[in-house]
Design a protein around this motif. Structure first.
Motif, mmCIF file in Angstrom:
data_model
loop_
_atom_site.group_PDB
_atom_site.id
_atom_site.type_symbol
_atom_site.label_atom_id
_atom_site.label_comp_id
_atom_site.label_asym_id
_atom_site.label_seq_id
_atom_site.Cartn_x
_atom_site.Cartn_y
_atom_site.Cartn_z
ATOM 1 N N TRP A 13 -2.350 2.616 -12.389
ATOM 2 C CA TRP A 13 -3.410 3.843 -11.985
ATOM 3 C C TRP A 13 -2.686 5.163 -12.404
ATOM 4 O O TRP A 13 -1.620 5.514 -12.777
ATOM 5 C CB TRP A 13 -2.818 3.950 -10.450
ATOM 6 C CG TRP A 13 -3.550 2.763 -9.693
ATOM 7 C CD1 TRP A 13 -2.936 1.567 -9.454
ATOM 8 C CD2 TRP A 13 -4.951 2.760 -8.940
ATOM 9 N NE1 TRP A 13 -3.781 0.762 -8.638
ATOM 10 C CE2 TRP A 13 -4.842 1.400 -8.509
ATOM 11 C CE3 TRP A 13 -6.083 3.391 -9.054
ATOM 12 C CZ2 TRP A 13 -6.159 0.917 -7.954
ATOM 13 C CZ3 TRP A 13 -7.086 3.121 -8.497
ATOM 14 C CH2 TRP A 13 -7.245 1.802 -7.768
ATOM 15 N N GLY A 67 -2.456 5.361 -7.035
ATOM 16 C CA GLY A 67 -3.957 5.253 -6.942
ATOM 17 C C GLY A 67 -4.346 4.294 -5.952
ATOM 18 O O GLY A 67 -5.380 4.242 -5.629
ATOM 19 N N GLY A 68 -3.552 3.009 -6.020
ATOM 20 C CA GLY A 68 -4.006 2.078 -5.206
ATOM 21 C C GLY A 68 -2.478 1.373 -4.765
ATOM 22 O O GLY A 68 -1.458 1.497 -5.157
ATOM 23 N N PRO A 69 -2.768 0.024 -4.388
ATOM 24 C CA PRO A 69 -1.582 -0.892 -3.961
ATOM 25 C C PRO A 69 -0.998 -1.452 -5.383
ATOM 26 O O PRO A 69 -1.487 -1.504 -6.079
ATOM 27 C CB PRO A 69 -2.307 -1.714 -3.071
ATOM 28 C CG PRO A 69 -3.688 -1.881 -3.428
ATOM 29 C CD PRO A 69 -3.984 -0.460 -3.893
ATOM 30 N N TRP A 82 -7.138 9.929 -8.983
ATOM 31 C CA TRP A 82 -6.449 8.339 -9.452
ATOM 32 C C TRP A 82 -7.889 7.772 -10.007
ATOM 33 O O TRP A 82 -8.804 7.608 -9.199
ATOM 34 C CB TRP A 82 -6.087 7.970 -8.427
ATOM 35 C CG TRP A 82 -4.597 8.545 -7.565
ATOM 36 C CD1 TRP A 82 -4.329 9.312 -6.614
ATOM 37 C CD2 TRP A 82 -3.326 8.393 -8.297
ATOM 38 N NE1 TRP A 82 -3.099 9.642 -6.550
ATOM 39 C CE2 TRP A 82 -2.293 9.116 -7.525
ATOM 40 C CE3 TRP A 82 -3.069 7.844 -9.590
ATOM 41 C CZ2 TRP A 82 -1.075 9.373 -8.173
ATOM 42 C CZ3 TRP A 82 -1.527 7.753 -9.982
ATOM 43 C CH2 TRP A 82 -0.816 8.713 -9.259
ATOM 44 N N ARG A 109 -8.109 3.793 -11.962
ATOM 45 C CA ARG A 109 -7.408 2.240 -12.386
ATOM 46 C C ARG A 109 -7.589 2.064 -14.012
ATOM 47 O O ARG A 109 -8.899 2.253 -14.434
ATOM 48 C CB ARG A 109 -7.913 1.254 -11.759
ATOM 49 C CG ARG A 109 -7.186 -0.181 -11.833
ATOM 50 C CD ARG A 109 -7.294 -0.928 -10.818
ATOM 51 N NE ARG A 109 -6.934 -2.367 -11.370
ATOM 52 C CZ ARG A 109 -6.984 -3.424 -11.065
ATOM 53 N NH1 ARG A 109 -7.898 -3.786 -9.856
ATOM 54 N NH2 ARG A 109 -6.299 -4.650 -11.389
ATOM 55 N N ASP A 115 0.845 -1.075 -0.065
ATOM 56 C CA ASP A 115 0.014 -0.028 -0.148
ATOM 57 C C ASP A 115 0.812 1.167 0.023
ATOM 58 O O ASP A 115 1.715 1.485 0.927
ATOM 59 C CB ASP A 115 -1.039 0.212 1.134
ATOM 60 C CG ASP A 115 -2.000 1.111 1.125
ATOM 61 O OD1 ASP A 115 -2.052 1.952 0.420
ATOM 62 O OD2 ASP A 115 -2.655 1.093 2.073
#
Length: 67
Positions: free
Chosen positions: A37, A22-24, A56, A58, A16
């Motif tokens: 992302w 934007g994400g892990p 962000w 995906r 993370d």
């Protein structure tokens, strides 16, 4: 580090980034790239700076490949 150890480490990566992306960051046995992302910016000539336009989001590579 052997090739096998490197692949094993990649396959279990789940990090993370706490807002840096934007994400892990996640990899699997069949995907050593992970999710993509994006964040959208626009150039503001008066401010002479980038300003955020979209937060962000995906990119789903499988969905894009089908279209």
């Amino acid at each position: 580090c052997t090739r096998e150890k490197l692949l094993s480490a990649l396959e279990t990566t789940d990090l993370d980034t706490k807002g840096l992306s934007g994400g892990p960051i996640r990899f699997t046995a069949t995907d050593h790239y992970g999710p993509t992302w994006w964040k959208v910016y626009r150039w503001n000539p008066k401010q002479r700076a980038l300003e955020p336009v979209m937060d962000w989001f995906r990119i789903d590579a499988e969905k894009i490949a089908k279209e």
